[in-house]
Write a protein that holds these residues in place. Structure first.
Motif, PDB file in Angstrom:
ATOM      1  N   MET A 160      28.416  58.871  54.376  1.00  0.00           N
ATOM      2  CA  MET A 160      29.634  59.471  53.824  1.00  0.00           C
ATOM      3  C   MET A 160      30.864  59.224  54.702  1.00  0.00           C
ATOM      4  O   MET A 160      31.905  58.767  54.225  1.00  0.00           O
ATOM      5  N   GLY A 161      30.775  59.492  56.003  1.00  0.00           N
ATOM      6  CA  GLY A 161      31.927  59.315  56.899  1.00  0.00           C
ATOM      7  C   GLY A 161      32.428  57.883  56.953  1.00  0.00           C
ATOM      8  O   GLY A 161      33.622  57.627  56.735  1.00  0.00           O
ATOM      9  N   PRO A 162      31.554  56.911  57.243  1.00  0.00           N
ATOM     10  CA  PRO A 162      31.987  55.513  57.258  1.00  0.00           C
ATOM     11  C   PRO A 162      32.509  55.024  55.911  1.00  0.00           C
ATOM     12  O   PRO A 162      33.425  54.194  55.869  1.00  0.00           O
ATOM     13  N   ILE A 163      31.960  55.521  54.816  1.00  0.00           N
ATOM     14  CA  ILE A 163      32.443  55.123  53.486  1.00  0.00           C
ATOM     15  C   ILE A 163      33.875  55.602  53.286  1.00  0.00           C
ATOM     16  O   ILE A 163      34.731  54.863  52.804  1.00  0.00           O
ATOM     17  N   HIS A 164      34.140  56.838  53.670  1.00  0.00           N
ATOM     18  CA  HIS A 164      35.513  57.345  53.568  1.00  0.00           C
ATOM     19  C   HIS A 164      36.469  56.484  54.396  1.00  0.00           C
ATOM     20  O   HIS A 164      37.554  56.117  53.946  1.00  0.00           O
ATOM     21  N   GLY A 165      36.049  56.163  55.617  1.00  0.00           N
ATOM     22  CA  GLY A 165      36.887  55.334  56.485  1.00  0.00           C
ATOM     23  C   GLY A 165      37.120  53.953  55.918  1.00  0.00           C
ATOM     24  O   GLY A 165      38.237  53.416  55.989  1.00  0.00           O
ATOM     25  N   ALA A 166      36.075  53.377  55.325  1.00  0.00           N
ATOM     26  CA  ALA A 166      36.199  52.034  54.757  1.00  0.00           C
ATOM     27  C   ALA A 166      37.162  52.014  53.576  1.00  0.00           C
ATOM     28  O   ALA A 166      37.970  51.090  53.433  1.00  0.00           O
ATOM     29  N   ILE A 167      37.094  53.027  52.732  1.00  0.00           N
ATOM     30  CA  ILE A 167      38.001  53.105  51.575  1.00  0.00           C
ATOM     31  C   ILE A 167      39.445  53.164  52.052  1.00  0.00           C
ATOM     32  O   ILE A 167      40.323  52.441  51.554  1.00  0.00           O
ATOM     33  N   VAL A 168      39.699  54.025  53.031  1.00  0.00           N
ATOM     34  CA  VAL A 168      41.066  54.206  53.538  1.00  0.00           C
ATOM     35  C   VAL A 168      41.572  52.946  54.217  1.00  0.00           C
ATOM     36  O   VAL A 168      42.686  52.474  53.945  1.00  0.00           O
ATOM     37  N   ASN A 169      40.767  52.365  55.099  1.00  0.00           N
ATOM     38  CA  ASN A 169      41.223  51.212  55.867  1.00  0.00           C
ATOM     39  C   ASN A 169      41.340  49.950  55.023  1.00  0.00           C
ATOM     40  O   ASN A 169      42.222  49.116  55.265  1.00  0.00           O
ATOM     41  N   TRP A 170      40.460  49.800  54.041  1.00  0.00           N
ATOM     42  CA  TRP A 170      40.518  48.604  53.187  1.00  0.00           C
ATOM     43  C   TRP A 170      41.621  48.733  52.142  1.00  0.00           C
ATOM     44  O   TRP A 170      42.544  47.922  52.098  1.00  0.00           O
ATOM     45  N   CYS A 171      41.548  49.774  51.334  1.00  0.00           N
ATOM     46  CA  CYS A 171      42.522  49.940  50.246  1.00  0.00           C
ATOM     47  C   CYS A 171      43.917  50.258  50.782  1.00  0.00           C
ATOM     48  O   CYS A 171      44.922  49.770  50.253  1.00  0.00           O
ATOM     49  N   GLY A 172      43.975  51.088  51.835  1.00  0.00           N
ATOM     50  CA  GLY A 172      45.267  51.516  52.369  1.00  0.00           C
ATOM     51  C   GLY A 172      46.047  50.441  53.088  1.00  0.00           C
ATOM     52  O   GLY A 172      47.201  50.660  53.479  1.00  0.00           O
ATOM     53  N   HIS A 173      45.441  49.270  53.259  1.00  0.00           N
ATOM     54  CA  HIS A 173      46.156  48.160  53.892  1.00  0.00           C
ATOM     55  C   HIS A 173      46.116  46.892  53.035  1.00  0.00           C
ATOM     56  O   HIS A 173      46.440  45.815  53.519  1.00  0.00           O
ATOM     57  N   LYS A 174      45.736  47.058  51.749  1.00  0.00           N
ATOM     58  CA  LYS A 174      45.709  45.909  50.851  1.00  0.00           C
ATOM     59  C   LYS A 174      46.365  46.178  49.499  1.00  0.00           C
ATOM     60  O   LYS A 174      47.042  45.308  48.949  1.00  0.00           O
ATOM     61  N   TYR A 175      46.187  47.385  48.978  1.00  0.00           N
ATOM     62  CA  TYR A 175      46.596  47.641  47.593  1.00  0.00           C
ATOM     63  C   TYR A 175      47.602  48.791  47.506  1.00  0.00           C
ATOM     64  O   TYR A 175      47.467  49.794  48.198  1.00  0.00           O
ATOM     65  N   GLY A 176      48.594  48.626  46.648  1.00  0.00           N
ATOM     66  CA  GLY A 176      49.531  49.716  46.395  1.00  0.00           C
ATOM     67  C   GLY A 176      50.976  49.342  46.656  1.00  0.00           C
ATOM     68  O   GLY A 176      51.365  48.184  46.578  1.00  0.00           O
ATOM     69  N   TYR A 177      51.761  50.331  46.986  1.00  0.00           N
ATOM     70  CA  TYR A 177      53.202  50.166  47.151  1.00  0.00           C
ATOM     71  C   TYR A 177      53.634  50.676  48.519  1.00  0.00           C
ATOM     72  O   TYR A 177      52.882  51.378  49.206  1.00  0.00           O
ATOM     73  N   SER A 178      54.839  50.326  48.919  1.00  0.00           N
ATOM     74  CA  SER A 178      55.358  50.729  50.226  1.00  0.00           C
ATOM     75  C   SER A 178      56.679  51.469  50.070  1.00  0.00           C
ATOM     76  O   SER A 178      57.561  51.021  49.344  1.00  0.00           O
ATOM     77  N   ASN A 179      56.795  52.576  50.755  1.00  0.00           N
ATOM     78  CA  ASN A 179      58.069  53.280  50.850  1.00  0.00           C
ATOM     79  C   ASN A 179      58.877  52.813  52.050  1.00  0.00           C
ATOM     80  O   ASN A 179      60.099  52.910  52.069  1.00  0.00           O
ATOM     81  N   PHE A 180      58.181  52.289  53.068  1.00  0.00           N
ATOM     82  CA  PHE A 180      58.825  51.928  54.325  1.00  0.00           C
ATOM     83  C   PHE A 180      58.359  50.552  54.804  1.00  0.00           C
ATOM     84  O   PHE A 180      57.242  50.135  54.518  1.00  0.00           O
ATOM     85  N   ASP A 181      59.241  49.880  55.535  1.00  0.00           N
ATOM     86  CA  ASP A 181      58.879  48.627  56.180  1.00  0.00           C
ATOM     87  C   ASP A 181      58.431  48.965  57.596  1.00  0.00           C
ATOM     88  O   ASP A 181      59.247  49.213  58.474  1.00  0.00           O
ATOM     89  N   ASN A 182      57.108  48.965  57.802  1.00  0.00           N
ATOM     90  CA  ASN A 182      56.552  49.369  59.086  1.00  0.00           C
ATOM     91  C   ASN A 182      56.174  48.188  59.974  1.00  0.00           C
ATOM     92  O   ASN A 182      55.646  48.384  61.067  1.00  0.00           O
ATOM     93  N   GLY A 183      56.420  46.978  59.480  1.00  0.00           N
ATOM     94  CA  GLY A 183      56.029  45.813  60.250  1.00  0.00           C
ATOM     95  C   GLY A 183      54.543  45.520  60.186  1.00  0.00           C
ATOM     96  O   GLY A 183      54.031  44.721  60.969  1.00  0.00           O
TER      97      GLY A 183
END
Length: 244
Positions: A160-183
């Protein structure tokens, strides 16, 4: 029905303590609390994560490295250096193991101000503990599962823990939109993030890494933030004023 309730409860309780204690407290110190509550949150993190308990020290060091080196080759879990999420998880697990066993010396800036309870760390990371929780999950399914497909959920309980981390790290840095330019390549995967309790507002979080509320726009609701505000009001925790 019992199995569905059990799965949902495990999903959200494990995720809550991962974001509340491991991420917002151990890694970022978004709030302070006394030793009693720190110990209670520590213990509840172990119980709720169960077989996939994540060592707070190792988690915090890796997360601080992630922010410092976001989406570069030094990032311990950027999805942009792996062909699939499984390869990223394997690499992350190896790095995590080195920190747990203290075989890798972190940079000085990533050390310190991290809660440690060596007894719980030892028990939670032990093979006996992980297998015991695994057997407990299986027994729940043996006694309460009413359909064959329910047994397919068991491996998720184990990791469960690693799965949660994988979802966040994979999806949160590949898919979606950006409000800010963070470099970096951080994204807000969804404008509504109930299933991951605000963790998929990665672009917002990388812009304001120490801010307790992961939402930025009016429609970006971080479900954990009101809970933290309530705990602040009840004097269980004290949110740092600069990060409200």
């Amino acid at each position: 029905m019992v199995i569905i309730i059990f799965f949902i409860a495990h999903w959200f309780l494990s995720l809550f303590f991962q974001t509340f204690f491991l991420h917002r407290y151990a890694s970022h110190k978004m709030f302070t609390t006394n030793k009693f509550y720190e110990g209670l949150f520590y213990l509840l993190t172990y119980i709720c994560q169960g077989s996939s308990f994540l060592n707070p020290r190792a988690y915090a060091i890796m997360h601080r490295e992630h922010h410092a080196y976001s989406d570069t080759e030094k990032d311990p879990h950027s999805p942009h250096f792996f062909k699939d999420v499984f390869q990223m998880m394997i690499y992350t697990a190896k790095s995590y193991s080195l920190h747990v066993r203290k075989l890798k010396e972190p940079e000085e800036r990533f050390k310190g101000n991290i809660p440690e309870w060596r007894l719980v760390d030892y028990i939670g990371s032990s093979t006996v503990s992980r297998i015991s929780f695994g057997i407990l999950y299986i027994l729940v399914y043996v006694f309460f599962a009413t359909q064959w497909w329910m047994y397919l959920l068991i491996p998720i309980h184990f990791l469960m823990g690693p799965i949660h981390g994988a979802i966040v790290n994979w999806c949160g840095h590949k898919y979606g939109y950006s409000n800010f330019d963070n470099g970096d390549k951080s994204k807000n995967t969804t404008p509504f993030d109930f299933l991951m309790l605000g963790e998929l507002f990665q672009n917002n979080h990388h812009k304001h890494p120490n801010r307790a509320n992961f939402g930025a726009k009016w429609f970006e609701i971080d479900p954990v933030y009101p809970v933290m505000k309530l705990m602040h009001w009840m004097r269980i925790i004290k949110l740092r004023k600069a990060y409200l």
